[in-house]
Motif scaffolding. Structure first.
Motif, mmCIF file in Angstrom:
data_model
loop_
_atom_site.group_PDB
_atom_site.id
_atom_site.type_symbol
_atom_site.label_atom_id
_atom_site.label_comp_id
_atom_site.label_asym_id
_atom_site.label_seq_id
_atom_site.Cartn_x
_atom_site.Cartn_y
_atom_site.Cartn_z
ATOM 1 N N LEU A 151 0.829 -1.207 0.000
ATOM 2 C CA LEU A 151 0.000 0.000 0.000
ATOM 3 C C LEU A 151 0.863 1.256 0.000
ATOM 4 N N GLU A 152 1.929 1.239 0.769
ATOM 5 C CA GLU A 152 2.830 2.382 0.815
ATOM 6 C C GLU A 152 3.462 2.632 -0.555
ATOM 7 N N ARG A 153 3.930 1.580 -1.221
ATOM 8 C CA ARG A 153 4.512 1.732 -2.561
ATOM 9 C C ARG A 153 3.498 2.330 -3.530
ATOM 10 N N HIS A 154 2.250 1.861 -3.439
ATOM 11 C CA HIS A 154 1.194 2.373 -4.302
ATOM 12 C C HIS A 154 1.042 3.885 -4.126
ATOM 13 N N ARG A 186 4.881 2.530 9.380
ATOM 14 C CA ARG A 186 4.763 2.944 7.980
ATOM 15 C C ARG A 186 3.299 3.134 7.597
ATOM 16 N N TRP A 187 2.391 2.375 8.213
ATOM 17 C CA TRP A 187 0.961 2.563 7.978
ATOM 18 C C TRP A 187 0.532 3.896 8.577
ATOM 19 N N ALA A 188 0.988 4.186 9.781
ATOM 20 C CA ALA A 188 0.667 5.463 10.425
ATOM 21 C C ALA A 188 1.160 6.629 9.574
ATOM 22 N N ALA A 189 2.373 6.538 9.051
ATOM 23 C CA ALA A 189 2.916 7.606 8.208
ATOM 24 C C ALA A 189 2.107 7.763 6.929
ATOM 25 N N CYS A 190 1.540 6.682 6.446
ATOM 26 C CA CYS A 190 0.753 6.728 5.211
ATOM 27 C C CYS A 190 -0.626 7.343 5.452
ATOM 28 N N ILE A 191 -1.364 6.831 6.438
ATOM 29 C CA ILE A 191 -2.747 7.296 6.595
ATOM 30 C C ILE A 191 -2.892 8.473 7.563
ATOM 31 N N GLY A 192 -1.873 8.763 8.355
ATOM 32 C CA GLY A 192 -1.899 9.966 9.186
ATOM 33 C C GLY A 192 -2.215 9.786 10.650
ATOM 34 N N ALA A 193 -2.866 8.694 11.026
ATOM 35 C CA ALA A 193 -3.179 8.455 12.447
ATOM 36 C C ALA A 193 -3.575 6.994 12.619
ATOM 37 N N THR A 194 -3.233 6.433 13.750
ATOM 38 C CA THR A 194 -3.589 5.049 14.042
ATOM 39 C C THR A 194 -4.077 4.916 15.483
ATOM 40 N N TRP A 195 -4.789 3.845 15.691
ATOM 41 C CA TRP A 195 -5.370 3.509 16.980
ATOM 42 C C TRP A 195 -4.273 3.149 17.970
ATOM 43 N N ASP A 196 -4.358 3.688 19.174
ATOM 44 C CA ASP A 196 -3.482 3.307 20.282
ATOM 45 C C ASP A 196 -4.326 2.460 21.221
ATOM 46 N N TYR A 222 -14.088 8.031 16.511
ATOM 47 C CA TYR A 222 -12.811 7.529 17.012
ATOM 48 C C TYR A 222 -12.036 8.710 17.569
ATOM 49 N N GLY A 223 -11.484 8.538 18.758
ATOM 50 C CA GLY A 223 -10.751 9.629 19.383
ATOM 51 C C GLY A 223 -9.477 9.173 20.046
ATOM 52 N N PHE A 224 -8.634 10.143 20.317
ATOM 53 C CA PHE A 224 -7.375 9.928 21.030
ATOM 54 C C PHE A 224 -6.454 8.981 20.271
ATOM 55 N N LEU A 225 -6.397 9.162 18.940
ATOM 56 C CA LEU A 225 -5.508 8.360 18.093
ATOM 57 C C LEU A 225 -4.090 8.920 18.150
ATOM 58 N N ASP A 226 -3.117 8.110 17.743
ATOM 59 C CA ASP A 226 -1.748 8.587 17.560
ATOM 60 C C ASP A 226 -1.697 9.264 16.200
ATOM 61 N N GLN A 227 -1.509 10.580 16.208
ATOM 62 C CA GLN A 227 -1.518 11.355 14.974
ATOM 63 C C GLN A 227 -0.099 11.673 14.526
ATOM 64 N N GLU A 228 0.097 11.632 13.230
ATOM 65 C CA GLU A 228 1.364 12.044 12.644
ATOM 66 C C GLU A 228 1.497 13.566 12.769
#
Length: 152
Positions: free
Chosen positions: A6-9, A31-41, A80-86
């Motif tokens: 997905l990142e390569r795409h 790398r997923w977090a860097a791609c989509i901008g925020a992930t669940w903690d 969804y709240g309190f995610l780890d944001q880039e």
């Protein structure tokens, strides 16, 4: 691995619409977090039960082609709240949960590609809400355009 594909795409110029539970996928892979901008903690992130929520455009959202002209709206969904944001994440739409406004939709250039992350859309009714459906259509069109050098 799926994250790298997905990142390569995206880095190569593709578009990615990361919907609702995408932030929970891949267990906060950096790398997923860097791609989509925020992930669940898993220790901190949360959402209230499915119920009425108010979605409001931000100042940036009033100017962005995906959300320009979108008025605040109410729907039935999860926030969804309190995610780890880039760093540098610029919300276009927000919604309150747990005493704070949280980003629920943002758009960004990543490499030569573009990503829109939409945390709304728990079920078909949430996706079918007229304002949300309009934003998703605009997001799909925006994702097909070439990214610019500046963040969007």
């Amino acid at each position: 691995h799926e994250v790298e594909a997905l990142e390569r795409h995206v880095l190569g110029g593709g578009g990615l619409l990361a919907c609702h539970a995408a932030s929970i996928c891949f267990d906060a892979h950096p790398r997923w977090a860097a791609c989509i901008g925020a992930t669940w903690d898993w220790d901190r992130s949360s959402h209230p039960p499915l119920g009425p929520v108010r979605v409001t455009p931000t100042e940036a959202g009033r100017r962005h082609p995906i959300t320009a002209g979108t008025e605040a709206f109410e729907t039935v969904d999860e926030v969804y709240g309190f995610l780890d944001q880039e760093p540098g994440l610029v919300p276009l739409l927000t919604s309150p949960h747990g005493g704070a406004d949280h980003p629920v939709l943002w758009a960004r250039s990543v490499g030569r590609g573009r990503v829109v992350t939409d945390l709304l859309g728990h079920d078909a009714a949430a996706v079918a809400h007229p304002a949300h459906r309009e934003v998703l259509g605009r997001a799909a069109r925006w994702l097909t355009q070439p990214a610019t050098e500046e963040a969007t």
